[in-house]
Scaffold this active site. Structure first.
Site, PDB file in Angstrom:
ATOM      1  N   LYS A  90      -5.057  -2.635  49.184  1.00 54.18           N
ATOM      2  CA  LYS A  90      -4.617  -1.405  48.510  1.00 54.18           C
ATOM      3  C   LYS A  90      -5.565  -0.260  48.884  1.00 54.18           C
ATOM      4  O   LYS A  90      -6.784  -0.480  49.002  1.00 54.18           O
ATOM      5  CB  LYS A  90      -4.609  -1.634  46.998  1.00 54.18           C
ATOM      6  CG  LYS A  90      -4.035  -0.471  46.170  1.00 54.18           C
ATOM      7  CD  LYS A  90      -4.020  -0.818  44.677  1.00 54.18           C
ATOM      8  CE  LYS A  90      -3.450   0.309  43.825  1.00 54.18           C
ATOM      9  NZ  LYS A  90      -3.414  -0.048  42.390  1.00 54.18           N
ATOM     10  N   SER A 109       0.971   0.671  40.432  1.00 55.20           N
ATOM     11  CA  SER A 109       0.535   1.503  41.532  1.00 55.20           C
ATOM     12  C   SER A 109       0.261   0.742  42.817  1.00 55.20           C
ATOM     13  O   SER A 109       0.058   1.359  43.851  1.00 55.20           O
ATOM     14  CB  SER A 109      -0.729   2.282  41.138  1.00 55.20           C
ATOM     15  OG  SER A 109      -1.796   1.389  40.881  1.00 55.20           O
ATOM     16  N   SER A 164      -0.656  -2.477  37.203  1.00 54.34           N
ATOM     17  CA  SER A 164      -0.411  -2.063  38.590  1.00 54.34           C
ATOM     18  C   SER A 164      -0.379  -3.186  39.609  1.00 54.34           C
ATOM     19  O   SER A 164       0.135  -3.007  40.707  1.00 54.34           O
ATOM     20  CB  SER A 164      -1.435  -1.000  39.015  1.00 54.34           C
ATOM     21  OG  SER A 164      -1.093   0.245  38.443  1.00 54.34           O
TER      22      SER A 164
END
Lengths: 449, 449
Positions: B78, B153, B177
């Site tokens: 990420k 996210s 997330s």
């Protein structure tokens, strides 16, 4: 300095020798409290309750079953400690004048050792102030000159000790509230390392700054009482790692830093008294400065206001009239601080701890006067010293807040008398956890040594 | 579910047997990333850098010096984890597109095991949102139907895994997330107990809620990767007491509470899918309710906003244009929250933890759907389910914030497919520290078992 030279240590000796009784000590204390009613040192005092305790103590001792060396010795309690037999009002009109039936942990520890829990002392309303001029029962008065304040918030405790009513008393310290009145009244006052002493049952002012501590008439008495404060209390999470009292030796020539410079101004008289006192020891002493003192002071003030406003939120909403207007104004100010501002204050606190513990190097103790000036006169709103002109409130916490912001152990000890006959105190701050060592360092500078 | 059934475990087996090489795996992953460019899953991907890593891995393995079973396996990261070779932008226009030369602790752990650090995945700007529709490189798209969102996210990580580009990817989870896009895309997503996994080098959203976690294609892969997350990291104070990964057995008949009621509504289709999945295990399952869900949700939201506003304070003041208007509005909202409100939120958090851990009794896992609805369509601003009508953002965190507010380990696993062909995920939450046990409980309900 006072009509009564008795310390807890001397009282314990006399009890052990059988040359006095708890009944005698307690009656004498009650009589002196009466004689010095002008000090306004006590908010609750019940002769029957304390004489009953003394009777039980004397019976134990007669049976050879004294609980400890302090069994039978009267100790006064600041009015924000819960006590089984007396109301606990924090000298606020908001709290009921009725006993809760519960002892704070430190009070319970002393009671278990047989100490006489000798009434409750006057304090600054909710401990939210350092002058002791705001209280439900009116201001305390300095035993050395009743025209002068005691400082606070543990003003009644310091006055009772300095006047020789009791040998020791309990205080609490969020920005100097043990040390300030000790310095102003000429007593010894100790604030332990944050998280070593239980606050359970002590009404909070600011939970991340508050510490309870003893006020007494000798260094030895402080050492005698400290074990009742230190150690793990399952009822106070902050003490989860707390070590109990254990003797720590001090280096023969400790390294001291005398903190001076911008933001740490003091009167010339106070500065000279501290420098003279420092010359009396064997320590190596250097002057050092703290940069940006004002920003760290602001961080301390923000944390204090926010935590106090949070604690009092409900009472402030339900009964605003329960607070004096000055305390209410403080709490309302606390409510206006934003969360990000409070977090910034916490970051500054972290920076301040680093600065003291790391940037200043390998010191054994930091030195400051306890107060920049001797105890102010009642009604005197501002203090002038070293080119500064500040409120009397700010002058009282002037040197004391760093010990709370950094969580350091601190002691105030009397070192001199001012030209107007008032005590001058010196403060030493130790590294976190070195409470016992700090006592031994302070011993070098003790005029009673 | 995807064109590529490969898991990290199967890749590790093939490498061990010599039936594939890291070079093969990495080239395949690069090709698939190219083929599924429509997902917009990657923000940084440099074939030269990853092929160099693969070459080194193959040389190690050929020399019999493989560093671990995952040596040579591509894992995507990420874009809020610092990575030596790639820029870290949190998909915000505010951060420079230049590598910092530093690995986050979890990335460093994986690199030390020989894993191929395979590019950076698209994410919701600064992780401050759960739809993954706000990003410097535009929204991610769901591999099951590109007209639908991935959730966020960690949307790029989940999309890359679900599409079979990589066998696993790293996410971070402040209100779901990791779990939200795993649920929406049909992957397995794990959030460790708060304080067991290092966040060092992961750009924070809200430091008291953030946890890093893996996203993968099987429960076994989650277990294989978890050891690289758990344990003490001197660079993350929250991990001071963190235990490393260690197998924990689960009871044969674990006691599960299926949380339902006001504030926890879901679509009928999702409810039935979860109930059907629960029937497939050996657990005892009862329905239970949480009172006042809405007030605890508000506490989570306040803590998140305040901590994010504090972290971004300087950047927000210096370069407000660096944030999209929606993120800026969130941060401005965080700045308006007072410190006493934030403290009230922390008190509610304490109450919530007590409620889950004590009041609800001796459960082994709590059950919720991961999402109340399957992945919404792009452009669909509101979701209707179970009599509620909420923003798509709120629908994404609907069930996930409790795991962060209480710091519990949580897993999302795919259990069904909706009538419109999108995955339905089920979430299990364990007691603090029981991360490994939770994996074994989840195994009961795993359709790939």
């Amino acid at each position: 300095m006072s009509p009564n030279p008795e310390t807890v240590t001397s009282q314990a000796d006399a009890l052990a020798k059988g040359s006095t009784t708890s009944g005698d000590l307690t009656r004498t204390a009650l009589r002196r409290a009466q004689e010095r009613a002008d000090l306004n040192a006590f908010v609750s005092l019940d002769p029957d309750v304390v004489l009953d305790q003394a009777k039980e103590s004397d019976a134990r001792r007669a049976a050879g079953k004294a609980l400890s060396p302090i069994d039978g010795i009267p100790i006064a309690i600041k009015d924000n400690y819960l006590t089984r037999d007396f109301p606990t009002t924090a000298c606020s009109k908001a709290l009921p004048r009725a006993a809760t039936g519960v002892d704070a942990t430190v009070v319970a520890n002393l009671r278990a050792a047989g100490a006489i829990i000798f009434g409750k002392t006057n304090m600054h309303e909710w401990a939210f102030g350092a002058t002791n001029t705001t209280s439900s029962i009116g201001p305390t008065r300095n035993p050395h000159n009743t025209d002068h304040i005691t400082g606070g918030s543990s003003g009644g405790s310091a006055a009772a000790v300095a006047a020789g009513i009791v040998g020791a008393a309990l205080g609490s310290d969020t920005g100097g509230s043990v040390r300030i009145p000790s310095g102003a009244c000429g007593a010894y006052g100790f604030k332990p390392t944050y998280g070593r002493a239980s606050r359970h049952g002590v009404l909070p002012l600011s939970w991340s700054l508050d510490a309870p501590g003893p006020i007494a008439r000798s260094l030895n008495d402080i050492a005698l009482l400290l074990p009742y404060f230190l150690g793990v209390d399952p009822n106070d999470a902050s003490t989860a790692q707390a070590k109990p009292f254990k003797e720590q030796s001090a280096p023969a020539t400790p390294r001291l830093l005398n903190l001076v410079g911008k933001g740490l101004e003091r009167s010339e008289e106070v500065d000279l008294a501290v420098r003279k006192a420092l010359e009396g020891g064997e320590a190596s002493v250097e002057d050092a400065e703290i940069p940006n003192v004002q920003s760290f002071f602001a961080a301390w003030e923000a944390i204090l206001h926010v935590e106090a406003a949070s604690y009092h939120q409900k009472l402030l909403a339900d009964e605003p009239a329960a607070f004096t207007s000055v305390t209410r104004a403080h709490l309302e100010a606390g409510r206006q601080i934003t969360a990000t501002e409070a977090m910034h204050a916490q970051k500054l606190r972290g920076r301040f701890i680093e600065l003291l513990l790391n940037d200043l190097g390998g010191w054994d103790a930091l030195v400051l006067p306890t107060l920049p000036v001797p105890a102010p006169r009642h009604g005197q709103d501002r203090q002038r010293f070293g080119g500064r002109d500040v409120t009397t409130q700010d002058s009282m916490t002037w040197f004391c807040w760093p010990g709370n912001l950094a969580g350091l152990p601190c002691i105030s000890l009397p070192v001199d008398t001012s030209t107007n006959g008032l005590p001058i105190g010196m403060m030493l701050m130790g590294r976190p956890g070195s409470d016992e060592r700090l006592l031994n360092i302070a011993n070098q500078f003790d005029r009673d040594r």
